[in-house]
Write a protein that holds these residues in place. Structure first.
Motif, mmCIF file in Angstrom:
data_model
loop_
_atom_site.group_PDB
_atom_site.id
_atom_site.type_symbol
_atom_site.label_atom_id
_atom_site.label_comp_id
_atom_site.label_asym_id
_atom_site.label_seq_id
_atom_site.Cartn_x
_atom_site.Cartn_y
_atom_site.Cartn_z
ATOM 1 N N ALA A 54 0.834 -1.201 0.000
ATOM 2 C CA ALA A 54 0.000 0.000 0.000
ATOM 3 C C ALA A 54 0.869 1.251 0.000
ATOM 4 O O ALA A 54 0.567 2.227 -0.701
ATOM 5 N N GLN A 55 1.963 1.230 0.749
ATOM 6 C CA GLN A 55 2.870 2.381 0.767
ATOM 7 C C GLN A 55 3.430 2.635 -0.629
ATOM 8 O O GLN A 55 3.455 3.773 -1.100
ATOM 9 N N LYS A 56 3.872 1.584 -1.287
ATOM 10 C CA LYS A 56 4.363 1.717 -2.663
ATOM 11 C C LYS A 56 3.254 2.225 -3.578
ATOM 12 O O LYS A 56 3.477 3.064 -4.440
ATOM 13 N N GLY A 57 2.065 1.694 -3.377
ATOM 14 C CA GLY A 57 0.927 2.092 -4.197
ATOM 15 C C GLY A 57 0.607 3.575 -4.059
ATOM 16 O O GLY A 57 0.315 4.242 -5.056
ATOM 17 N N TYR A 58 0.676 4.102 -2.852
ATOM 18 C CA TYR A 58 0.398 5.532 -2.647
ATOM 19 C C TYR A 58 1.467 6.400 -3.310
ATOM 20 O O TYR A 58 1.151 7.431 -3.899
ATOM 21 N N ILE A 59 2.701 5.974 -3.229
ATOM 22 C CA ILE A 59 3.787 6.739 -3.861
ATOM 23 C C ILE A 59 3.620 6.728 -5.379
ATOM 24 O O ILE A 59 3.693 7.766 -6.036
ATOM 25 N N ILE A 60 3.386 5.551 -5.933
ATOM 26 C CA ILE A 60 3.217 5.441 -7.388
ATOM 27 C C ILE A 60 1.959 6.185 -7.833
ATOM 28 O O ILE A 60 1.966 6.866 -8.862
ATOM 29 N N SER A 61 0.880 6.068 -7.076
ATOM 30 C CA SER A 61 -0.358 6.778 -7.420
ATOM 31 C C SER A 61 -0.158 8.282 -7.437
ATOM 32 O O SER A 61 -0.658 8.977 -8.337
ATOM 33 N N THR A 62 0.570 8.783 -6.454
ATOM 34 C CA THR A 62 0.829 10.224 -6.402
ATOM 35 C C THR A 62 1.604 10.664 -7.639
ATOM 36 O O THR A 62 1.269 11.667 -8.276
ATOM 37 N N PHE A 63 2.627 9.918 -7.989
ATOM 38 C CA PHE A 63 3.423 10.237 -9.168
ATOM 39 C C PHE A 63 2.570 10.177 -10.441
ATOM 40 O O PHE A 63 2.628 11.066 -11.294
ATOM 41 N N CYS A 64 1.730 9.146 -10.557
ATOM 42 C CA CYS A 64 0.863 9.011 -11.737
ATOM 43 C C CYS A 64 -0.154 10.143 -11.816
ATOM 44 O O CYS A 64 -0.420 10.674 -12.901
ATOM 45 N N HIS A 65 -0.723 10.525 -10.682
ATOM 46 C CA HIS A 65 -1.669 11.646 -10.678
ATOM 47 C C HIS A 65 -0.970 12.942 -11.066
ATOM 48 O O HIS A 65 -1.551 13.772 -11.779
ATOM 49 N N LEU A 66 0.251 13.120 -10.612
ATOM 50 C CA LEU A 66 1.007 14.310 -10.978
ATOM 51 C C LEU A 66 1.208 14.375 -12.497
ATOM 52 O O LEU A 66 0.986 15.420 -13.122
ATOM 53 N N MET A 68 -0.642 12.894 -14.768
ATOM 54 C CA MET A 68 -1.952 13.119 -15.376
ATOM 55 C C MET A 68 -2.343 14.591 -15.304
ATOM 56 O O MET A 68 -2.843 15.155 -16.282
ATOM 57 N N MET A 69 -2.089 15.231 -14.177
ATOM 58 C CA MET A 69 -2.450 16.647 -14.020
ATOM 59 C C MET A 69 -1.604 17.539 -14.930
ATOM 60 O O MET A 69 -2.115 18.512 -15.497
ATOM 61 N N LEU A 70 -0.338 17.218 -15.070
ATOM 62 C CA LEU A 70 0.520 17.998 -15.973
ATOM 63 C C LEU A 70 0.043 17.878 -17.422
ATOM 64 O O LEU A 70 -0.044 18.876 -18.142
ATOM 65 N N VAL A 71 -0.286 16.672 -17.835
ATOM 66 C CA VAL A 71 -0.765 16.462 -19.205
ATOM 67 C C VAL A 71 -2.104 17.163 -19.408
ATOM 68 O O VAL A 71 -2.322 17.836 -20.419
ATOM 69 N N MET A 72 -2.996 17.039 -18.434
ATOM 70 C CA MET A 72 -4.295 17.689 -18.573
ATOM 71 C C MET A 72 -4.154 19.209 -18.594
ATOM 72 O O MET A 72 -4.865 19.892 -19.343
ATOM 73 N N ALA A 73 -3.237 19.749 -17.798
ATOM 74 C CA ALA A 73 -2.998 21.200 -17.822
ATOM 75 C C ALA A 73 -2.537 21.641 -19.210
ATOM 76 O O ALA A 73 -2.936 22.703 -19.697
ATOM 77 N N HIS A 74 -1.707 20.827 -19.858
ATOM 78 C CA HIS A 74 -1.293 21.133 -21.228
ATOM 79 C C HIS A 74 -2.482 21.074 -22.190
ATOM 80 O O HIS A 74 -2.645 21.952 -23.035
#
Length: 142
Positions: A54-66, A68-74
């Protein structure tokens, strides 16, 4: 060149993580999700491997969301949706429709012998709400 509001990107990343925590919490869909996944909450609470993953999952999820947000902002910048939260919401929804739904639904269909529409709706609904909300915020906060 598109100008990115990195505060908005960071905020949307954080909001999506909070949304995920709420989405899979007892307040929203934890009980039906656990049942549909065939899991046992008592076993999950006492499983050290699950906690480590779960700890790994939260770290990876945060990175993936980041990302996604950068791409969507573009996307929002390229589509000139600046200042219009509703345009941003539509762009976020379209991103979900074109990228998340079209990849997550086939994965759900092929991942279990007994495909479940309610389970797919829970798992695929979270990115729909998250992407739509993020699109609205990213467009409004430019």
């Amino acid at each position: 060149m598109v100008t990115i509001n990195y505060w908005a990107v960071a905020t949307c990343t954080f909001i999506n993580m909070i949304l995920g925590g709420l989405w899979y919490s007892p307040l929203l869909f934890a009980k039906p999700w656990i049942k549909l996944m065939g899991l046992d909450m008592k076993k999950m609470e006492n499983d050290p491997t699950l906690k480590k993953n779960a700890q790994k999952g939260y770290i990876i999820s945060t990175f993936c969301h980041l990302i996604m947000m950068l791409v969507m902002a573009h996307f929002i910048g390229y589509m000139h949706a600046s200042g219009s939260w509703f345009d941003g919401l539509k762009i976020g929804f379209c991103c979900w429709l074109g990228f998340s739904l079209t990849t997550m639904l086939p994965n759900h269909i092929f991942s279990k012998n007994d495909f479940s529409w309610p389970l797919a709706a829970i798992n695929i609904g979270y990115p729909m709400v998250g992407a739509s909300l993020a699109g609205a915020i990213l467009a409004a906060w430019r």
